[in-house]
Design a protein around this motif. Structure first.
Motif, PDB file in Angstrom:
ATOM      1  N   GLN A 167      13.379   7.074   6.613  1.00 56.36           N
ATOM      2  CA  GLN A 167      13.016   6.430   7.869  1.00 56.36           C
ATOM      3  C   GLN A 167      12.344   5.088   7.609  1.00 56.36           C
ATOM      4  N   PHE A 168      12.320   4.257   8.642  1.00 53.56           N
ATOM      5  CA  PHE A 168      11.712   2.935   8.544  1.00 53.56           C
ATOM      6  C   PHE A 168      10.200   3.062   8.586  1.00 53.56           C
ATOM      7  N   ARG A 169       9.529   2.347   7.673  1.00 50.83           N
ATOM      8  CA  ARG A 169       8.067   2.311   7.616  1.00 50.83           C
ATOM      9  C   ARG A 169       7.617   0.856   7.641  1.00 50.83           C
ATOM     10  N   MET A 170       7.014   0.431   8.733  1.00 50.63           N
ATOM     11  CA  MET A 170       6.589  -0.962   8.881  1.00 50.63           C
ATOM     12  C   MET A 170       5.634  -1.423   7.779  1.00 50.63           C
ATOM     13  N   PRO A 171       4.612  -0.644   7.388  1.00 51.15           N
ATOM     14  CA  PRO A 171       3.741  -1.118   6.313  1.00 51.15           C
ATOM     15  C   PRO A 171       4.488  -1.368   4.996  1.00 51.15           C
ATOM     16  N   ALA A 172       5.473  -0.533   4.680  1.00 54.98           N
ATOM     17  CA  ALA A 172       6.269  -0.765   3.464  1.00 54.98           C
ATOM     18  C   ALA A 172       7.067  -2.051   3.597  1.00 54.98           C
ATOM     19  N   TYR A 173       7.610  -2.289   4.784  1.00 45.60           N
ATOM     20  CA  TYR A 173       8.341  -3.536   5.027  1.00 45.60           C
ATOM     21  C   TYR A 173       7.405  -4.741   4.907  1.00 45.60           C
ATOM     22  N   ALA A 174       6.224  -4.637   5.520  1.00 44.71           N
ATOM     23  CA  ALA A 174       5.271  -5.747   5.506  1.00 44.71           C
ATOM     24  C   ALA A 174       4.805  -6.066   4.089  1.00 44.71           C
ATOM     25  N   ASN A 175       4.718  -5.056   3.240  1.00 43.74           N
ATOM     26  CA  ASN A 175       4.252  -5.272   1.870  1.00 43.74           C
ATOM     27  C   ASN A 175       5.326  -5.877   0.982  1.00 43.74           C
ATOM     28  N   ASN A 176       6.557  -5.385   1.072  1.00 40.99           N
ATOM     29  CA  ASN A 176       7.614  -5.789   0.141  1.00 40.99           C
ATOM     30  C   ASN A 176       8.671  -6.702   0.725  1.00 40.99           C
ATOM     31  N   LYS A 177       8.731  -6.795   2.048  1.00 41.99           N
ATOM     32  CA  LYS A 177       9.763  -7.582   2.731  1.00 41.99           C
ATOM     33  C   LYS A 177      11.173  -7.096   2.377  1.00 41.99           C
ATOM     34  N   ASN A 178      11.264  -5.817   1.982  1.00 42.47           N
ATOM     35  CA  ASN A 178      12.590  -5.228   1.798  1.00 42.47           C
ATOM     36  C   ASN A 178      13.024  -4.647   3.138  1.00 42.47           C
ATOM     37  N   ASP A 179      13.907  -3.682   3.135  1.00 42.22           N
ATOM     38  CA  ASP A 179      14.371  -3.140   4.420  1.00 42.22           C
ATOM     39  C   ASP A 179      13.379  -2.175   5.062  1.00 42.22           C
ATOM     40  N   GLY A 180      12.313  -1.818   4.358  1.00 49.94           N
ATOM     41  CA  GLY A 180      11.287  -0.951   4.927  1.00 49.94           C
ATOM     42  C   GLY A 180      11.657   0.515   4.997  1.00 49.94           C
TER      43      GLY A 180
END
Length: 195
Positions: free
Chosen positions: A64-77
């Motif tokens: 599933q999509f996780r905004m904090p992971a996206y915000a940290n790595n700028k990958n697809d989250g």
């Protein structure tokens, strides 16, 4: 704790969870006292489970999509994880995880065994995770899973071999701490070797 005094708490945000600023006096080993300020994010406790099938040597994971992971790595989250959820009010952790399994992955499991309790980020987050393992069979599937629309969940259910999951952990396709802990628990305790 006699090394701690004058604790003051200020709520900075009270949206999805509560962000507090906590100011306190702390006594160091040399006897000196210092005023310290920390922020603490309180979202309650959670439960998670490694669902495993010994006969097929498989496990069930979620994606599933996780905004904090996206915000940290700028990958697809996107994050691959074990099934997990927040514990409601005074709900027992096992009750929570049995409910979450049905909601997220569509299986009705009769029980889960607690194997660990852990803080995954004790420097900033109050959440304690209760980590479980539970056996599943194909006959336990009652729906397709995917989470609850009312909770804005869109969860992909993934069934993979245990060996593939370990490879995903080793090559950092899986980067979620609770999932890594449960996969390593399964390795250390030979979960897939018949007793």
């Amino acid at each position: 704790m006699n090394k701690l005094k004058n604790i003051q708490n200020k709520v900075l945000s009270n949206e999805w969870a509560t962000l507090n600023r906590i100011d306190y006096d702390f006594q160091f080993n040399d006897g000196s006292w210092k005023r310290i300020s920390r922020e603490s994010y309180d979202r309650g406790d959670g439960a998670c489970v490694l669902l495993y099938n010994k006969e097929k040597s498989t496990i069930i994971l979620t994606k599933q999509f996780r905004m904090p992971a996206y915000a940290n790595n700028k990958n697809d989250g996107m994050s691959i994880e074990v099934c997990a959820g927040a514990i409601d009010n005074n709900e027992a952790p096992e009750v929570c995880i049995i409910r979450e399994v049905e909601e997220e992955v569509g299986y009705k499991i009769p029980k889960a065994t607690k194997v660990l309790e852990a803080y995954t980020s004790p420097g900033a987050v109050t959440e304690k995770m209760f980590l479980f393992v539970a056996e599943y069979t194909d006959a336990m599937q009652v729906n397709e899973g995917g989470g609850l629309a009312s909770e804005n969940e869109e969860i992909e259910v993934i069934e993979v071999s245990f060996a593939e999951a370990i490879e995903m952990m080793n090559n950092q396709t899986i980067m979620d701490a609770k999932t890594i802990m449960l996969l390593q628990y399964a390795q250390i305790n030979n979960l897939f070797i018949p007793a």
